[in-house]
Enzyme design. Sequence first.
Site, PDB file in Angstrom:
ATOM      1  CG  ASP A  89      -2.054  -0.994   1.144  1.00 60.50           C
ATOM      2  OD1 ASP A  89      -1.941  -1.947   0.347  1.00 60.50           O
ATOM      3  OD2 ASP A  89      -3.039  -0.839   1.886  1.00 60.50           O
ATOM      4  CE  LYS A 151      -5.103   2.110   2.704  1.00 60.98           C
ATOM      5  NZ  LYS A 151      -3.969   1.395   3.335  1.00 60.98           N
ATOM      6  CE  LYS A 180      -6.789  -1.179   2.715  1.00 62.93           C
ATOM      7  NZ  LYS A 180      -5.446  -1.713   3.041  1.00 62.93           N
TER       8      LYS A 180
END
Length: 212
Positions: A89, A151, A180
């Site tokens: 991430d 995300k 996400k």
Amino acid sequence: MKLSKYIDHTLLKPQATEKDILKLIEEAKTYDFASVCVNPSWVKLAYENLKDTDVKVCTVVGFPLGATSTASKVYETKVAIEDGADEIDMVISVGQLKSGNDEYVKEEIKKIVEASKNRLVKVIIETCLLTEEEKVKACTFSKEAGADYVKTSTGFSTGGAKPEDIKLMRETVGKNMGVKASGGIHTREEMEVMIENGATRIGASCGVELVK
């Protein structure tokens, strides 16, 4: 897909101890979460304890500000993978995006994707700091660079996931890319609203409460 498999069971607090991380790992095994998301220094520990399960090891790169150099982020990614990370991430350089330095942002994501050696890459765009136009650009660049997910948030800035941002992100990247939602999701109802708006993964530190 069962609800637990939407969840990246997350502990990124700087004061988290080895005992805390081991508890997170055991909870992830018990509830069969998609992954545990931990800071890079805990990746080896997570890998050793999860290698015989289908719970993935997720870590963060350029976290939480996204303001480190591209070279630093690439190095972090390579080390994380050597240590056993399955998912990365990464935080975009928000300042570069807001400055209109589009090529910088796109190239950086591309380099992280290349360094990840086919591991899953999620691009944290920090929605709370962006205009709607910037959110669209960040999502578009992430898709063009070959990332797997966009995300919403680090959880360390001024705000977290909002349903309207998830909807915009989903509309921007289309149906074949992951989205996400992370930051501020504390109830099953909030989680379900995110999923209804297009989220395919949920980052939360209270994963157990979400599935109980």
